[in-house]
Design an enzyme around this catalytic site. Structure first.
Site, PDB file in Angstrom:
ATOM      1  N   HIS A 105      32.922  46.336  38.319  1.00  0.00           N
ATOM      2  CA  HIS A 105      33.131  45.528  37.343  1.00  0.00           C
ATOM      3  C   HIS A 105      34.287  46.142  36.356  1.00  0.00           C
ATOM      4  O   HIS A 105      34.426  45.653  35.364  1.00  0.00           O
ATOM      5  CB  HIS A 105      31.971  45.502  36.358  1.00  0.00           C
ATOM      6  CG  HIS A 105      30.672  45.115  37.245  1.00  0.00           C
ATOM      7  ND1 HIS A 105      29.707  45.689  38.059  1.00  0.00           N
ATOM      8  CD2 HIS A 105      30.346  43.822  37.636  1.00  0.00           C
ATOM      9  CE1 HIS A 105      29.224  45.225  38.693  1.00  0.00           C
ATOM     10  NE2 HIS A 105      29.225  44.037  38.303  1.00  0.00           N
TER      11      HIS A 105
HETATM   12  S1  FES Z   1      31.576  48.928  36.691  1.00  0.00           S
HETATM   13 FE1  FES Z   1      29.668  47.969  37.201  1.00  0.00          FE
HETATM   14  S2  FES Z   1      28.700  49.018  38.793  1.00  0.00           S
HETATM   15 FE2  FES Z   1      30.579  50.201  37.986  1.00  0.00          FE
END
Ligand code: FES
Length: 224
Positions: free
Chosen positions: A189
């Site tokens: 993410h």
């Molecule tokens: S940014 Fe979501 S698990 Fe690492």
């Protein structure tokens, strides 16, 4: 003990689908030596685990957990399957796991590189920081950080960063030497960590965890 990933998230996949080929290796116990079983993982499992996890955990160096390896060498290496490894882990008593330690010879990690080991079922990052990285992280304004921590509070020797390689957002394994801050980048993410393992950008709420460790002698790191 050769643990592939957190059993809570990965073991159902592996129990169901992983195919493991025995390579006839010799058991190693309580030595910290690298042991790489030859593993074939179906594409569906690779996708599920993510490329980073696949690369780091299935082909990266293994740090033998001394307590666990000592208690189950015959069972683990007799058949050499990931499933058996996970079963071995789950059957190990909590006190044995709690005592497990990982010995790492530091001269195997060149300056500027971050190596990945496995410790208590988790990826462990050991980073040999350069002088410029050390100086850069020491100058960061802690007040600007989401999880404010001085670099000096996160390392015992500025040359060595030792952190658990699990993103504090949802648990993916970040990529070393990537991201906007040159430390670690989690592609799941988009969390960016610096070379002190501190979260600098993206959804992760906390810095990468620093495990207990010590340097009992020159060139030797013991985690756990
Ligand atoms: S940014 Fe979501 S698990 Fe690492």
């Amino acid at each position: 003990m050769n643990v592939i990933a957190k059993s809570t998230t990965v073991s159902p996949f592996l129990r169901a689908t992983a195919t493991v080929v025995s390579n006839g290796g010799i058991p190693v116990a309580a030595t910290g030596k690298v042991h790489k079983p030859k593993v074939t993982v179906p594409s569906t499992v690779k996708r599920a685990l993510g490329q980073t996890l696949y690369q780091d955990l299935l082909t990266g160096p293994t740090c033998i957990s001394s307590g666990v390896a000592g208690s189950s060498v015959a069972g683990v290496y007799g058949a050499k399957t990931i499933v058996q490894d996970l079963v071995g882990l789950l059957s190990a008593s909590a006190d044995v796991l709690a005592m497990s330690k990982c010995e790492i010879k530091l001269d195997s990690i060149p300056e500027g590189k971050s190596a990945v080991f496995k410790w208590r079922g988790k990826p462990l990052f050991v980073r040999h920081r350069s002088d410029s990285e050390i100086a850069h992280e020491a100058k960061v304004d802690v007040a600007s950080l989401r999880d404010p921590e001085e670099d000096s509070a996160r390392v015992k020797d500025p040359k060595w960063l030792v952190v658990i390689g699990v993103c504090t957002h949802l648990g993916c394994v970040p990529i070393a030497n990537a991201g906007d801050f040159g430390g670690y980048y989690c592609p799941c993410h988009g969390s960016h960590y610096d070379a002190s393992g501190r979260i600098r950008k993206g959804p992760a709420p906390l810095n990468l965890e620093v495990p207990p460790y010590e340097f009992p002698e020159d060139n030797m790191l013991v985690v756990g």
